[in-house]
Every structure is written in C-alpha cells, then in structure tokens.
Design a protein around this motif. Structure first.
Motif, PDB file in Angstrom:
ATOM      1  N   VAL A   1       4.162  10.816  10.839  1.00 36.04           N
ATOM      2  CA  VAL A   1       4.156  10.806   9.378  1.00 36.04           C
ATOM      3  C   VAL A   1       2.740  10.558   8.850  1.00 36.04           C
ATOM      4  CG1 VAL A   1       5.074   9.648   7.329  1.00 36.04           C
ATOM      5  CG2 VAL A   1       6.574  10.092   9.250  1.00 36.04           C
ATOM      6  N   LEU A   2       2.019   9.643   9.465  1.00 37.31           N
ATOM      7  CA  LEU A   2       0.657   9.357   9.013  1.00 37.31           C
ATOM      8  C   LEU A   2      -0.277  10.548   9.235  1.00 37.31           C
ATOM      9  CD1 LEU A   2       0.235   5.655  10.185  1.00 37.31           C
ATOM     10  CD2 LEU A   2       0.674   6.499   7.855  1.00 37.31           C
ATOM     11  N   HIS A   3      -0.055  11.281  10.313  1.00 39.04           N
ATOM     12  CA  HIS A   3      -0.844  12.492  10.561  1.00 39.04           C
ATOM     13  C   HIS A   3      -0.593  13.504   9.444  1.00 39.04           C
ATOM     14  CE1 HIS A   3      -1.589  16.501  12.307  1.00 39.04           C
ATOM     15  NE2 HIS A   3      -2.625  15.892  12.850  1.00 39.04           N
ATOM     16  N   ASP A   4       0.672  13.714   9.108  1.00 35.98           N
ATOM     17  CA  ASP A   4       1.005  14.639   8.021  1.00 35.98           C
ATOM     18  C   ASP A   4       0.412  14.155   6.701  1.00 35.98           C
ATOM     19  OD1 ASP A   4       2.387  16.122   9.884  1.00 35.98           O
ATOM     20  OD2 ASP A   4       4.375  15.629   9.103  1.00 35.98           O
ATOM     21  N   PHE A   5       0.556  12.864   6.441  1.00 35.24           N
ATOM     22  CA  PHE A   5       0.021  12.275   5.216  1.00 35.24           C
ATOM     23  C   PHE A   5      -1.485  12.532   5.118  1.00 35.24           C
ATOM     24  CE2 PHE A   5      -2.313   8.768   3.323  1.00 35.24           C
ATOM     25  CZ  PHE A   5      -1.809   8.764   2.030  1.00 35.24           C
ATOM     26  N   SER A   6      -2.203  12.268   6.195  1.00 36.31           N
ATOM     27  CA  SER A   6      -3.665  12.422   6.181  1.00 36.31           C
ATOM     28  C   SER A   6      -4.081  13.852   5.873  1.00 36.31           C
ATOM     29  CB  SER A   6      -4.260  11.977   7.517  1.00 36.31           C
ATOM     30  OG  SER A   6      -4.055  10.605   7.721  1.00 36.31           O
ATOM     31  N   GLY A   7      -3.417  14.813   6.501  1.00 33.95           N
ATOM     32  CA  GLY A   7      -3.760  16.217   6.262  1.00 33.95           C
ATOM     33  C   GLY A   7      -3.509  16.642   4.826  1.00 33.95           C
ATOM     34  N   ILE A   8      -2.338  16.299   4.307  1.00 32.51           N
ATOM     35  CA  ILE A   8      -1.991  16.689   2.939  1.00 32.51           C
ATOM     36  C   ILE A   8      -2.862  15.940   1.935  1.00 32.51           C
ATOM     37  CG2 ILE A   8      -0.153  16.735   1.206  1.00 32.51           C
ATOM     38  CD1 ILE A   8       1.843  16.967   3.610  1.00 32.51           C
TER      39      ILE A   8
ATOM     40  N   PRO B   1       6.954  13.547  -0.939  1.00 33.20           N
ATOM     41  CA  PRO B   1       8.002  13.214   0.039  1.00 33.20           C
ATOM     42  C   PRO B   1       7.453  12.522   1.293  1.00 33.20           C
ATOM     43  CG  PRO B   1       7.742  15.603  -0.119  1.00 33.20           C
ATOM     44  CD  PRO B   1       6.888  14.992  -1.190  1.00 33.20           C
ATOM     45  N   VAL B   2       6.201  12.775   1.611  1.00 32.51           N
ATOM     46  CA  VAL B   2       5.608  12.104   2.770  1.00 32.51           C
ATOM     47  C   VAL B   2       5.375  10.626   2.449  1.00 32.51           C
ATOM     48  CG1 VAL B   2       3.684  12.096   4.412  1.00 32.51           C
ATOM     49  CG2 VAL B   2       4.575  14.273   3.560  1.00 32.51           C
ATOM     50  N   THR B   3       4.942  10.335   1.218  1.00 34.36           N
ATOM     51  CA  THR B   3       4.780   8.927   0.841  1.00 34.36           C
ATOM     52  C   THR B   3       6.132   8.218   0.833  1.00 34.36           C
ATOM     53  OG1 THR B   3       4.902   9.342  -1.561  1.00 34.36           O
ATOM     54  CG2 THR B   3       2.701   9.385  -0.529  1.00 34.36           C
ATOM     55  N   GLU B   4       7.175   8.931   0.417  1.00 35.99           N
ATOM     56  CA  GLU B   4       8.523   8.342   0.466  1.00 35.99           C
ATOM     57  C   GLU B   4       8.953   8.086   1.904  1.00 35.99           C
ATOM     58  OE1 GLU B   4      10.903   9.909  -3.439  1.00 35.99           O
ATOM     59  OE2 GLU B   4      10.607  11.377  -1.836  1.00 35.99           O
ATOM     60  N   ALA B   5       8.625   9.008   2.795  1.00 31.99           N
ATOM     61  CA  ALA B   5       8.977   8.840   4.212  1.00 31.99           C
ATOM     62  C   ALA B   5       8.251   7.640   4.812  1.00 31.99           C
ATOM     63  CB  ALA B   5       8.652  10.113   4.997  1.00 31.99           C
ATOM     64  N   ILE B   6       6.983   7.458   4.445  1.00 31.75           N
ATOM     65  CA  ILE B   6       6.234   6.295   4.944  1.00 31.75           C
ATOM     66  C   ILE B   6       6.914   5.018   4.484  1.00 31.75           C
ATOM     67  CG2 ILE B   6       4.068   4.996   4.758  1.00 31.75           C
ATOM     68  CD1 ILE B   6       2.632   7.748   4.578  1.00 31.75           C
ATOM     69  N   GLU B   7       7.252   4.961   3.216  1.00 29.00           N
ATOM     70  CA  GLU B   7       7.922   3.759   2.682  1.00 29.00           C
ATOM     71  C   GLU B   7       9.252   3.501   3.375  1.00 29.00           C
ATOM     72  OE1 GLU B   7       7.487   2.097  -1.723  1.00 29.00           O
ATOM     73  OE2 GLU B   7       8.067   4.208  -1.680  1.00 29.00           O
TER      74      GLU B   7
ATOM     75  N   LEU C   1       0.821  -1.203   0.000  1.00 35.67           N
ATOM     76  CA  LEU C   1       0.000   0.000   0.000  1.00 35.67           C
ATOM     77  C   LEU C   1       0.862   1.263   0.000  1.00 35.67           C
ATOM     78  CD1 LEU C   1      -2.825  -1.048   2.475  1.00 35.67           C
ATOM     79  CD2 LEU C   1      -3.144  -0.380   0.072  1.00 35.67           C
ATOM     80  N   ALA C   2       1.916   1.271   0.797  1.00 33.97           N
ATOM     81  CA  ALA C   2       2.800   2.442   0.839  1.00 33.97           C
ATOM     82  C   ALA C   2       3.426   2.673  -0.536  1.00 33.97           C
ATOM     83  CB  ALA C   2       3.874   2.263   1.905  1.00 33.97           C
ATOM     84  N   GLY C   3       3.877   1.614  -1.175  1.00 25.62           N
ATOM     85  CA  GLY C   3       4.453   1.737  -2.518  1.00 25.62           C
ATOM     86  C   GLY C   3       3.427   2.212  -3.532  1.00 25.62           C
ATOM     87  N   LEU C   4       2.213   1.699  -3.436  1.00 25.28           N
ATOM     88  CA  LEU C   4       1.141   2.086  -4.340  1.00 25.28           C
ATOM     89  C   LEU C   4       0.818   3.571  -4.206  1.00 25.28           C
ATOM     90  CD1 LEU C   4      -1.121   1.031  -6.317  1.00 25.28           C
ATOM     91  CD2 LEU C   4      -2.549   0.903  -4.276  1.00 25.28           C
ATOM     92  N   LEU C   5       0.751   4.067  -2.979  1.00 27.44           N
ATOM     93  CA  LEU C   5       0.461   5.489  -2.766  1.00 27.44           C
ATOM     94  C   LEU C   5       1.563   6.379  -3.335  1.00 27.44           C
ATOM     95  CD1 LEU C   5      -1.027   5.178   0.808  1.00 27.44           C
ATOM     96  CD2 LEU C   5      -2.261   5.954  -1.237  1.00 27.44           C
TER      97      LEU C   5
END
Length: 188
Positions: free
Chosen positions: A126-133, A157-163, A51-55
């Motif tokens: 990171v997930l909090h930031d991801f959700s807001g953006i 860059p947030v999706t990259e950070a999650i991965e 899922l992280a890669g897909l996003l």
C-alpha cells in the motif's frame, strides 16, 4: 497493487488474546512493567494514525476544492514522506528486533507475530502504491491541475486503505505485544 490487496479485517484469533484478558488495555499505564520504551512505541503508533488521517483529510479537502493545489502538494510531500519513511523504519525494526524478542519471551504467540509480519508486507504494498500516486500528484500540481486532481482521486482510496490497515494492525499489534511485555517484564 492496492486494488487487488485484501486487507485483514478480522481480529487476532482468541488464543492470541490470552494475555490481553490478564492485562487489559485500560490497565497498562498503571502497571509497574509499563516502561518508557513501551510508551514511546505506542506514541509512534498514535503518530502513524494521526498522519494517515491527515493525509486522507487533506486529499478530501483538495478534492472538495477546500485546499489550494500548492498547499495540498506541500502537505502531501511533507507528511507523506514522514509517514512512509517512519513506517518502513518502524516495521523493519519490529520484524528484525522487537518480534524476535517477543517470540523468545513467549513462543505461544508466534502465530500472532506471523500475522503481524504479513500485515507489514501488505502495508509495504500500500505504501508503494501511495508513494507512486502521491509523487505523480505532486508533480502534476505544477504541470496540469486537471490531471493533478484526477491523480488525487486515485490517491484517496489508497489513503483510506492505509488508515484501515493501520487501524486493524496497530490495535492487534499493541494488544498482542504489550501484554507479553508486561507479563514477562521486558523492555525495562
């Protein structure tokens, strides 16, 4: 905020990898103590990685204009919600149930479990930031394509950070927990 977050890139300390030498990853499937519960836990980890890669890939496709805005928004909403919700639930369960079980079985590895709990806190940020953006990007797709595109640029860059965080964390978590489970015949 993700920009200020330092993501752990170092592997677990050597003393946290003692049982891994006795129970290497390539032997887990054939070990008699490797039960369905552990297999399911590892499958959840594979799902998080996918899922992280897909996003990330979808965000890149949108930024490269290879994914139409409505498809991007729909996929981001669907898969982002699945990833965030499932990761929060998974890590809450680990912190409250799974890690205490591992600690009770073998307290030598408590400092490794503490590192993993710190990763969970970083991942929450990171997930909090991801959700807001992501939510802003989804709304802007219908309101202002230019701003939606700019927001997707912030999302990438947030999706990259999650991965990156998941890659380090999940590997370490698996290589700490599964050998403890096999050694002590837990979760049967």
């Amino acid at each position: 905020m993700t920009a200020d977050l330092t993501i752990r890139t170092d592997a677990m300390p050597a003393e946290m990898r003692l049982l891994l030498a006795e129970y290497p990853r390539d032997s887990w499937d054939s070990h008699p103590g490797f039960q369905e519960k552990t297999r399911g836990w590892l499958n959840a980890h594979r799902s998080f990685r996918r899922l992280a890669g897909l996003l990330r890939e979808d965000t890149e496709a949108y930024l490269d204009r290879n994914l139409v805005p409505d498809d991007f928004a729909g996929r981001l909403s669907r898969f982002g919600n699945i990833l965030v919700g499932n990761l929060h639930g998974h890590h809450t369960w680990e912190d409250r149930s799974y890690f205490p079980e591992l600690s009770a079985a073998d307290p030598r590895f408590d400092s490794g479990l503490e590192i993993l709990e710190q990763d969970h806190a970083a991942l929450d940020t990171v997930l909090h930031d991801f959700s807001g953006i992501a939510n802003r990007a989804i709304k802007l797709v219908q309101l202002d394509e230019v701003q939606a595109y700019e927001e997707a640029g912030k999302l990438h860059p947030v999706t990259e950070a999650i991965e990156q965080l998941l890659d380090r964390h999940l590997s370490d978590e698996e290589e700490l927990a599964v050998p403890i489970i096999l050694h002590h015949r837990l979760r049967g």
